[in-house]
Design an enzyme around this catalytic site. Sequence first.
Site, mmCIF file in Angstrom:
data_model
loop_
_atom_site.group_PDB
_atom_site.id
_atom_site.type_symbol
_atom_site.label_atom_id
_atom_site.label_comp_id
_atom_site.label_asym_id
_atom_site.label_seq_id
_atom_site.Cartn_x
_atom_site.Cartn_y
_atom_site.Cartn_z
ATOM 1 N N GLY A 207 23.302 26.034 52.343
ATOM 2 C CA GLY A 207 22.370 26.028 51.382
ATOM 3 C C GLY A 207 22.242 24.612 50.635
ATOM 4 N N SER A 208 21.985 24.751 49.333
ATOM 5 C CA SER A 208 22.125 23.190 48.702
ATOM 6 C C SER A 208 23.523 23.082 47.890
ATOM 7 C CB SER A 208 21.299 23.289 47.405
ATOM 8 O OG SER A 208 21.705 24.378 46.380
ATOM 9 N N GLY A 212 26.735 25.280 46.855
ATOM 10 C CA GLY A 212 27.961 25.234 47.192
ATOM 11 C C GLY A 212 29.001 25.081 46.314
ATOM 12 N N GLU A 229 27.774 24.583 54.414
ATOM 13 C CA GLU A 229 27.161 23.656 55.006
ATOM 14 C C GLU A 229 25.996 23.522 54.110
ATOM 15 O OE1 GLU A 229 23.460 23.038 58.216
ATOM 16 O OE2 GLU A 229 25.012 24.522 58.904
#
Length: 462
Positions: A207-208, A212, A229
């Site tokens: 995600g963003s 994270g 990721e």
Amino acid sequence: MSSLKLISPVDGSVYAERPVMGVDDAAAAVARSRKAQKGWARRPLEERIKLVRAGVARLNEMSDEVVPELAWMMGRPVRYGGEFGGVNERSNYMAEIAQRALAPIEIENSAQFERRIERAPHGVVFVVAPWNYPYMTAINTVVPALIAGNTVVLKHATQTLLVGERMVRAFTEAGLPEDVFINLFLDHPGTEKLISSGSFDFINFTGSVGGGKAIERAAAGTFTGLGLELGGKDPGYVMEDADLDWAVDTLMDGAMFNAGQCCCGIERLYIARPLYDAFVEKAAAWVSSGLKLGNPLDPETTIGPMANVRFAKEVRTQTEEAIAQGARGLIDPKDYPADDGGAYLMPQVLVDVTHDMRVMRDESFGPVVGIMPVDSDEQALALMNDCQFGLTASLWTNDAGRAARIGDEIETGTVFMNRADYLDPALCWTGCKATGRGGSLSEIGFHNLTRPKSYHLRKKSA
């Protein structure tokens, strides 16, 4: 009771709604998953592989429902048939290498000693999956985690609310034991509370960057392993000896497919000056004549709406800012009358761009790409590395040695030559800098979803 509402980008309607699970109920579900994990891990590896393969096969049987459902949830045109190609390629490869990847490392097996390193499952793996490729990104972890003997708890983005529910249903109907693979409908506070309480043994988040950071904060002090990721701003560099038409076709598809909503989509291009004018002309023509923006349920549509109006707003803002700073848009809005100022967003190709513009630095995650001329490999390398992200880089040349030398200097997770926007399951999918840490798929993916466990067995005295 609060609920999660999925607003369809197709028409702005509420397509699906599910109640948010209370933290206590969610914790109880995770506890049941933890209890089921020991029995699941004791099953022979061959049996786990067979059941996981059956779950993927059952999911394939749901394609008539899944494909239009994806169009309604996040806007991908039905003409592309969902994500089954990637799901099957990745699942099959991970199943095929499982025996080798999970095999013990034998140091000694003599009359006096047995010494070996085995791969032990972490326990309960929590997968927080994104909306842009909701099946493929989840499968990257779900399949190897289950094969390795973990149980899996899945939480999907609200924009693709039904995906986790459908995946668990497919695997359960295929014979996976109860509580080995479960789906939870959680909001952000509930997710963070479960993580901070140490409910999980490993967490994979896609995600963003902001998401994270929130995961890291919630896990702080729990010693829970993380795979992250996050964002991307992937570059392409076309050298003077490249096959021009091949490069244009592949790179523009990499920039525009899925309305630009690809983790490894191409967002910025650097073209050797001798090819620059021709590349720009062909790229603009490719976008002007090769794409049809419209309702994703129409088989003729090649680019659907962005998944959410707010995502499209960010891309429009970056594009407008760049033009105000001197960039030029090469695509005429008249070519895309379906752009409604909302989720339906026309693609754009920008020239006269610089790295002072956000569109060349910040993640756009939409159908816009900036193109700059360069005069040397050194200049291209400096520009490619002038970025907070590092997921993939696409190099175009007929000289593999040159590509390798440049690739050695690029701060990225994957170096492509003469291809882009592809995930090879035999290679580790990983990134650096603000793109995150860890790696999925390949043998390394299995290693990240297990822990080394050493055995030193002395059979008799010396």
